[in-house]
Design a protein around this motif. Structure first.
Motif, PDB file in Angstrom:
ATOM      1  N   TYR A 168       3.337  -7.025   1.239  1.00  0.00           N
ATOM      2  CA  TYR A 168       2.704  -6.485  -0.182  1.00  0.00           C
ATOM      3  C   TYR A 168       1.969  -5.054   0.295  1.00  0.00           C
ATOM      4  CZ  TYR A 168       0.668  -6.703  -4.672  1.00  0.00           C
ATOM      5  OH  TYR A 168       0.329  -6.516  -5.925  1.00  0.00           O
ATOM      6  N   ASP A 169       1.106  -5.045   1.026  1.00  0.00           N
ATOM      7  CA  ASP A 169       0.333  -3.853   1.213  1.00  0.00           C
ATOM      8  C   ASP A 169       1.203  -2.797   1.542  1.00  0.00           C
ATOM      9  OD1 ASP A 169      -1.991  -5.365   0.556  1.00  0.00           O
ATOM     10  OD2 ASP A 169      -2.801  -5.368   2.624  1.00  0.00           O
ATOM     11  N   SER A 170       2.057  -2.963   2.593  1.00  0.00           N
ATOM     12  CA  SER A 170       3.021  -1.887   2.916  1.00  0.00           C
ATOM     13  C   SER A 170       4.072  -1.360   1.540  1.00  0.00           C
ATOM     14  CB  SER A 170       3.931  -2.380   3.986  1.00  0.00           C
ATOM     15  OG  SER A 170       4.684  -3.265   3.542  1.00  0.00           O
ATOM     16  N   TYR A 171       4.377  -2.119   0.818  1.00  0.00           N
ATOM     17  CA  TYR A 171       5.115  -1.838  -0.452  1.00  0.00           C
ATOM     18  C   TYR A 171       4.229  -0.989  -1.422  1.00  0.00           C
ATOM     19  CZ  TYR A 171       9.646  -4.181  -0.094  1.00  0.00           C
ATOM     20  OH  TYR A 171      11.027  -4.527   0.324  1.00  0.00           O
ATOM     21  N   GLN A 172       2.917  -1.502  -1.418  1.00  0.00           N
ATOM     22  CA  GLN A 172       2.071  -0.684  -2.483  1.00  0.00           C
ATOM     23  C   GLN A 172       1.681   0.841  -1.823  1.00  0.00           C
ATOM     24  OE1 GLN A 172      -0.726  -2.651  -5.019  1.00  0.00           O
ATOM     25  NE2 GLN A 172      -2.210  -1.332  -3.950  1.00  0.00           N
ATOM     26  N   ALA A 173       1.628   0.739  -0.467  1.00  0.00           N
ATOM     27  CA  ALA A 173       1.225   1.931  -0.008  1.00  0.00           C
ATOM     28  C   ALA A 173       2.425   2.869   0.015  1.00  0.00           C
ATOM     29  CB  ALA A 173       0.892   1.906   1.524  1.00  0.00           C
ATOM     30  N   ARG A 174       3.509   2.587   0.204  1.00  0.00           N
ATOM     31  CA  ARG A 174       4.703   3.462   0.002  1.00  0.00           C
ATOM     32  C   ARG A 174       5.242   3.830  -1.362  1.00  0.00           C
ATOM     33  NH1 ARG A 174       9.222  -0.318   2.569  1.00  0.00           N
ATOM     34  NH2 ARG A 174      10.597   1.451   2.126  1.00  0.00           N
ATOM     35  N   TYR A 175       4.828   2.903  -2.211  1.00  0.00           N
ATOM     36  CA  TYR A 175       4.929   3.209  -3.608  1.00  0.00           C
ATOM     37  C   TYR A 175       3.995   4.232  -4.298  1.00  0.00           C
ATOM     38  CZ  TYR A 175       5.645   2.666  -8.645  1.00  0.00           C
ATOM     39  OH  TYR A 175       5.883   3.020 -10.060  1.00  0.00           O
ATOM     40  N   ASN A 176       2.717   4.067  -3.811  1.00  0.00           N
ATOM     41  CA  ASN A 176       1.770   4.961  -4.185  1.00  0.00           C
ATOM     42  C   ASN A 176       1.952   6.349  -3.499  1.00  0.00           C
ATOM     43  OD1 ASN A 176       0.532   2.879  -5.484  1.00  0.00           O
ATOM     44  ND2 ASN A 176      -0.869   2.601  -3.946  1.00  0.00           N
ATOM     45  N   SER A 177       2.519   6.320  -2.243  1.00  0.00           N
ATOM     46  CA  SER A 177       2.969   7.710  -1.748  1.00  0.00           C
ATOM     47  C   SER A 177       4.025   8.576  -2.124  1.00  0.00           C
ATOM     48  CB  SER A 177       2.981   7.464  -0.093  1.00  0.00           C
ATOM     49  OG  SER A 177       4.258   6.995  -0.063  1.00  0.00           O
ATOM     50  N   GLY A 178       4.800   7.694  -3.135  1.00  0.00           N
ATOM     51  CA  GLY A 178       5.999   8.429  -3.737  1.00  0.00           C
ATOM     52  C   GLY A 178       7.296   7.821  -3.695  1.00  0.00           C
ATOM     53  N   GLU A 179       7.291   6.681  -2.827  1.00  0.00           N
ATOM     54  CA  GLU A 179       8.649   6.146  -2.558  1.00  0.00           C
ATOM     55  C   GLU A 179       8.717   4.930  -3.684  1.00  0.00           C
ATOM     56  OE1 GLU A 179       9.411   4.595   1.645  1.00  0.00           O
ATOM     57  OE2 GLU A 179       7.680   5.403   2.354  1.00  0.00           O
ATOM     58  N   ALA A 500     -16.395  -2.358   1.653  1.00  0.00           N
ATOM     59  CA  ALA A 500     -15.795  -3.222   0.613  1.00  0.00           C
ATOM     60  C   ALA A 500     -14.365  -2.541   0.074  1.00  0.00           C
ATOM     61  CB  ALA A 500     -16.721  -3.281  -0.535  1.00  0.00           C
ATOM     62  N   GLU A 501     -14.627  -1.392  -0.216  1.00  0.00           N
ATOM     63  CA  GLU A 501     -13.304  -0.624  -0.941  1.00  0.00           C
ATOM     64  C   GLU A 501     -12.191  -0.581   0.151  1.00  0.00           C
ATOM     65  OE1 GLU A 501     -12.730   0.805  -3.545  1.00  0.00           O
ATOM     66  OE2 GLU A 501     -14.448   1.601  -4.714  1.00  0.00           O
ATOM     67  N   ALA A 502     -12.534  -0.494   1.281  1.00  0.00           N
ATOM     68  CA  ALA A 502     -11.491  -0.524   2.520  1.00  0.00           C
ATOM     69  C   ALA A 502     -10.819  -1.866   2.506  1.00  0.00           C
ATOM     70  CB  ALA A 502     -12.077  -0.200   3.755  1.00  0.00           C
ATOM     71  N   LEU A 503     -11.769  -3.037   2.408  1.00  0.00           N
ATOM     72  CA  LEU A 503     -11.344  -4.105   2.337  1.00  0.00           C
ATOM     73  C   LEU A 503     -10.265  -4.596   1.314  1.00  0.00           C
ATOM     74  CD1 LEU A 503     -11.335  -7.145   3.591  1.00  0.00           C
ATOM     75  CD2 LEU A 503     -13.261  -7.507   2.461  1.00  0.00           C
ATOM     76  N   ALA A 504     -10.626  -3.877   0.131  1.00  0.00           N
ATOM     77  CA  ALA A 504      -9.928  -4.339  -1.035  1.00  0.00           C
ATOM     78  C   ALA A 504      -8.609  -3.703  -0.911  1.00  0.00           C
ATOM     79  CB  ALA A 504     -10.489  -3.839  -2.539  1.00  0.00           C
ATOM     80  N   GLY A 505      -8.538  -2.182  -0.327  1.00  0.00           N
ATOM     81  CA  GLY A 505      -7.393  -1.576  -0.194  1.00  0.00           C
ATOM     82  C   GLY A 505      -6.767  -1.218  -1.451  1.00  0.00           C
ATOM     83  N   GLY A 506      -7.229  -1.286  -2.647  1.00  0.00           N
ATOM     84  CA  GLY A 506      -6.696  -1.079  -3.873  1.00  0.00           C
ATOM     85  C   GLY A 506      -5.762  -1.883  -4.236  1.00  0.00           C
ATOM     86  N   VAL A 507      -5.591  -3.081  -3.817  1.00  0.00           N
ATOM     87  CA  VAL A 507      -4.866  -4.225  -4.128  1.00  0.00           C
ATOM     88  C   VAL A 507      -5.517  -4.876  -5.202  1.00  0.00           C
ATOM     89  CG1 VAL A 507      -3.486  -6.051  -3.504  1.00  0.00           C
ATOM     90  CG2 VAL A 507      -3.951  -4.191  -1.956  1.00  0.00           C
ATOM     91  N   VAL A 508      -4.980  -4.804  -6.619  1.00  0.00           N
ATOM     92  CA  VAL A 508      -5.933  -5.265  -7.713  1.00  0.00           C
ATOM     93  C   VAL A 508      -5.633  -6.820  -7.720  1.00  0.00           C
ATOM     94  CG1 VAL A 508      -5.813  -5.269 -10.023  1.00  0.00           C
ATOM     95  CG2 VAL A 508      -5.340  -3.390  -9.034  1.00  0.00           C
ATOM     96  N   ILE A 509      -4.484  -7.495  -7.133  1.00  0.00           N
ATOM     97  CA  ILE A 509      -4.308  -9.013  -7.328  1.00  0.00           C
ATOM     98  C   ILE A 509      -5.343  -9.414  -6.022  1.00  0.00           C
ATOM     99  CG2 ILE A 509      -2.061  -8.715  -7.894  1.00  0.00           C
ATOM    100  CD1 ILE A 509      -1.525  -9.503  -5.006  1.00  0.00           C
ATOM    101  N   HIS A 514     -11.584  -7.574  -6.847  1.00  0.00           N
ATOM    102  CA  HIS A 514     -12.509  -8.432  -7.976  1.00  0.00           C
ATOM    103  C   HIS A 514     -13.777  -8.236  -7.355  1.00  0.00           C
ATOM    104  CE1 HIS A 514      -9.160 -10.207 -10.362  1.00  0.00           C
ATOM    105  NE2 HIS A 514      -8.708  -9.564  -9.578  1.00  0.00           N
ATOM    106  N   HIS A 515     -14.311  -8.656  -6.149  1.00  0.00           N
ATOM    107  CA  HIS A 515     -15.747  -8.683  -5.727  1.00  0.00           C
ATOM    108  C   HIS A 515     -16.417  -7.195  -5.649  1.00  0.00           C
ATOM    109  CE1 HIS A 515     -15.068 -12.421  -3.076  1.00  0.00           C
ATOM    110  NE2 HIS A 515     -15.267 -12.474  -4.283  1.00  0.00           N
ATOM    111  N   LEU A 516     -15.564  -6.175  -5.926  1.00  0.00           N
ATOM    112  CA  LEU A 516     -16.100  -4.833  -5.963  1.00  0.00           C
ATOM    113  C   LEU A 516     -17.223  -4.589  -7.279  1.00  0.00           C
ATOM    114  CD1 LEU A 516     -12.936  -2.421  -4.965  1.00  0.00           C
ATOM    115  CD2 LEU A 516     -15.347  -3.045  -3.586  1.00  0.00           C
ATOM    116  N   ILE A 517     -16.815  -5.375  -8.397  1.00  0.00           N
ATOM    117  CA  ILE A 517     -17.802  -5.166  -9.248  1.00  0.00           C
ATOM    118  C   ILE A 517     -18.986  -5.540  -9.118  1.00  0.00           C
ATOM    119  CG2 ILE A 517     -18.022  -6.338 -11.688  1.00  0.00           C
ATOM    120  CD1 ILE A 517     -15.246  -5.852 -12.405  1.00  0.00           C
ATOM    121  N   GLY A 518     -19.210  -6.667  -8.328  1.00  0.00           N
ATOM    122  CA  GLY A 518     -20.665  -7.338  -8.110  1.00  0.00           C
ATOM    123  C   GLY A 518     -21.280  -6.396  -7.223  1.00  0.00           C
ATOM    124  N   TYR A 519     -20.512  -5.980  -6.092  1.00  0.00           N
ATOM    125  CA  TYR A 519     -21.043  -4.850  -5.263  1.00  0.00           C
ATOM    126  C   TYR A 519     -21.658  -3.766  -5.944  1.00  0.00           C
ATOM    127  CZ  TYR A 519     -18.955  -7.676  -1.664  1.00  0.00           C
ATOM    128  OH  TYR A 519     -18.272  -8.841  -0.584  1.00  0.00           O
TER     129      TYR A 519
END
Length: 741
Positions: A168-179, A500-509, A514-519
């Motif tokens: 899932y992470d690899s698909y999102q990274a590729r899509y975000n990079s323009g693929e 925390a941002e690195a752990l979340a990786g921009g993956v909204v699901i 979600h924990h970023l809000i509390g931090y």
């Protein structure tokens, strides 16, 4: 049941033969009822259904049966010779899952998510989804995705769900990079609430009357057997009444498997199960095995869930007594074993048993620690010290490669003490000497914890351990802010948010996202309290940006969202009325170690020893200084240890005595002025709320925008009243600060 013209196929894998480390020898005791229930559901909806096993050649990953589903799905949908190649949908069910609503329409679910080819429910732990119930649309994209799922990792090392996350992470990274040709993974994969197409475990405590699927993950065979048998019995009785044309031939809601029925059955099953295991673990002849204690621990956790759900004084006392007895039994076994182990001729086997029993005893001690009430802090400290001593022994007899997991457990116990002390501080008179002593004591525990975990896991890719590390950093920052050590607090918050941002990786699901809000809320409140308004503004804005991505309802946003919007308005007002307060703060460089600074010392640019600090758009201080050590905030009911060779276990030697005996020298700070103490009390109230409830784990793919227009404040709104009080105190403090400068 084999159909050749069905638009929907159901499939599962179930075998009683030993073909994998994850096989269940007595699986047919409940699996036969699972098959019968699923066949009835398929017949009712004209769906096809296949039961696969070793004899059908479907044991594709003998080392881990959980992987079989992926290859089964791939082969079933093969466009040339797949047995479900013409189906519109394929549904996978684990052997411990059944459909409670025979009217559940797979086609209607597909219509609700027209862009999604893969639909599942979120997982309760670190991963994105639980693969116990999967709904897949037969498309070229889905078939390619499943093929990559099978191939993306070493299947002897990673389980199917962990591999899914990586893909899932690899698909999102590729899509975000323009693929864009890979497809937008957030549209192609729909991750629903945990109980949408699955159970929110444990089902006996969390099931709702509208849940349509039951997944008894982690339950023992007698519990699964009774539940599935009861469900199928209700199906049979209803169909029999229908055949006789009786008037009351209607299926009971959820096939009669209500939460009350689940809880009642579990109470009977696990009470008897724990009683047998407790007797077995207490026996002296024959001596109980390590597995007996492991089984007891798992059973105790289930029974404790029941006691907590019943939630009466009597049941809660049973919960504490249960963990106390389990801990005492393992302690007694360990002491007796230590007396006799030197006389054993099989030293290697004895050493192995000893290591596992030290680990198990420490884990039972952790359970007992958490069962005790806050008012029993002295007993909690005694138990914690016993556990730490056990972990010292364990550390010393482990080889170098295995020592990290002992240090990991050590760090978590120190964190337990730090969290306990923080809760004591919250209940104390915060202006007293006792209150200050609690802050110093709690911070010392947390520094010991962070010293242990950071040595081996500073950059670990183990998500569970990294989340613990982030929680440790957060609590350390809260402690530092509480003692007005704002310089170190800001640096610790920066590190917390970065990780925390690195752990979340921009993956909204991901619930890490979600924990970023509390931090961010806690960090921004600390910035606001310490008058670092630019930094507070940036962090509140980032919080709202995250909230928009998650999709909170703008008509009914959570309290921290409302509070953030209100404080941002306040900061805007301050920027107009007192622009000097919006200037970057500077820190004095007096060559002191960051951990030894008790007070943040303000200075003006140009002053001797005063260096200007710039802050970038991410809220990071650009001046290079040594980062403080930091620590954990989650109240953990279970420790998640790592074994040699497991992900996150690195071969680094650390002297545990240095961690245990490290002295943290801190100077006593000057008495706080009254205005600042009042403001800080508001912050502590907020941070405690988010400390105790890190953030909701719910996953929601729907995107909504948060309104941030300047509407008239409602004087009756409790949040606005609280904000008004903070503002009045804050402006009073701000004016004093301006006059002094």
């Amino acid at each position: 049941m084999i159909k050749t013209d069905a638009s929907v196929y159901l499939v599962t894998y179930l075998d009683s033969e030993k073909g994998s480390s994850f096989d269940i020898p007595d699986i047919l005791k409940f699996g036969s009822y699972m098959l019968a229930n699923t066949a009835a559901y398929a017949e009712q909806n004209n769906y096809g259904f296949r039961w696969l096993n070793i004899k059908t050649g479907s044991n594709y990953q003998p080392g881990d049966a959980r992987w079989n589903k992926v290859k089964i799905i791939e082969k079933a949908l093969d466009p040339i010779d797949g047995w479900a190649k013409d189906a519109q949908y394929l549904v996978w069910l684990d052997a411990d899952a059944i459909v409670l609503d025979l009217g559940l329409s797979i086609e209607e679910i597909g219509k609700q998510f027209p862009k999604a080819d893969f639909i599942a429910s979120a997982d309760i732990r670190q991963g994105y989804l639980n693969s116990g119930f999967l709904l897949m649309r037969n498309t070229p994209w889905l078939r390619n995705f499943v093929t990559q799922w099978w191939d993306i990792v070493d299947r002897s090392v990673k389980c199917d769900q962990d591999a899914f996350d990586i893909l899932y992470d690899s698909y999102q990274a590729r899509y975000n990079s323009g693929e864009t040709n890979v497809g937008n993974i957030r549209e192609k994969v729909a991750i629903l609430d945990r109980d949408a197409l699955n159970s929110d475990p444990p089902a006996m405590t969390n099931q709702k009357d509208y849940n349509q699927v039951l997944h008894l993950m982690g339950e023992i065979t007698p519990q699964r057997q009774k539940i599935f048998q009861h469900a199928f019995s209700n199906i049979c009785q209803t169909f029999e009444k229908q055949s006789l044309k009786e008037n009351n031939s209607i299926l009971p809601n959820q096939l009669g498997v209500t939460r009350e029925f689940l809880l009642s059955t579990a109470s009977d099953v696990y009470s008897l199960h724990v009683e047998k295991l407790m007797s077995k673990a207490s026996a002296t002849d024959p001596r109980p095995t390590v597995d007996a204690f492991n089984d007891l621990s798992v059973a105790c956790h289930h029974l404790v869930d029941i006691y907590k759900t019943i939630n009466t004084p009597e049941s809660l006392q049973k919960y504490r007594n249960l963990y106390k007895k389990a801990y005492e039994i393992t302690i007694d076994w360990l002491r007796d074993f230590e007396k006799n182990m030197k006389n054993s001729p099989d030293r290697y086997n004895i050493a192995t048993i000893y290591i596992y029993m030290l680990k198990r005893t420490a884990e039972n001690g952790n359970d007992y620690f958490h069962s005790l009430e806050l008012s029993q802090q002295e007993l909690k400290k005694t138990v914690a010290e016993e556990v730490l001593q056990i972990l010292r022994v364990l550390y010393n007899i482990l080889n170098e490669a295995s020592r990290p997991f002992a240090l990991h457990m050590t760090s978590l116990m120190y964190h337990n003490l730090g969290e306990m002390t923080y809760n004591l501080f919250i209940e104390s008179d915060r202006k007293s000497k006792e209150s200050l002593d609690l802050l110093e004591e709690g911070l010392s525990y947390e520094l010991k914890a962070i010293n242990a975990i950071s040595t081996h896991f500073e950059d670990t890719d183990n998500k569970s351990i990294m989340r613990e590390y982030i929680s440790m950093l957060q609590l350390t920052a809260i402690y530092q802010c509480s003692i007005n050590d704002y310089e170190n607090a800001i640096k610790t918050w920066n590190k917390t948010l970065q990780k925390a941002e690195a752990l979340a990786g921009g993956v909204v699901i991901s619930y890490h996202f979600h924990h970023l809000i509390g931090y961010y809320f806690n960090a921004a409140m600390c910035d606001f309290t310490s008058q670092h308004l630019i930094l507070a503004k940036e962090r509140f804005e980032r919080l709202l940006e995250i909230a928009k991505q998650i999709g909170y309802d703008p008509e009914n946003p959570p309290g921290e969202i409302l509070h953030s919007i209100g404080i941002l308005k306040e900061i805007q007002r301050i920027a107009v009325e007192s622009p000097k307060l919006m200037e970057p703060f500077t820190f004095s460089d007096n060559d002191q170690d960051a951990d030894e600074l008790d007070e943040w010392e303000e200075c003006q640019p140009g002053e001797e020893g005063c260096e200007e600090v710039e802050v970038d758009t991410d809220g990071n201080i650009l001046q290079t200084q040594k980062s403080p050590r930091a620590v954990s905030v989650d109240e953990l009911d279970e420790w998640e240890e790592c074994q040699p060779g497991e992900e996150g276990c690195e071969e680094v030697e650390v002297d545990i005595n240095e961690i245990e005996d490290e002295d943290e020298d801190e100077e006593e700070e000057d008495e706080e002025d009254q205005e600042l103490a009042e403001i800080r009390a508001q912050y502590l109230k907020q941070s405690q709320r988010f400390h105790s409830n890190d953030q909701s784990d719910e996953n929601n793919n729907n995107s909504h925008e948060i309104k941030d227009d300047d509407e008239e404040d409602d004087d009756e709104d409790e949040e606005e009243k609280e904000l008004a009080e903070i503002r009045a105190q804050y402006m009073k403090q701000s004016k004093r600060f301006q006059n002094e400068n």
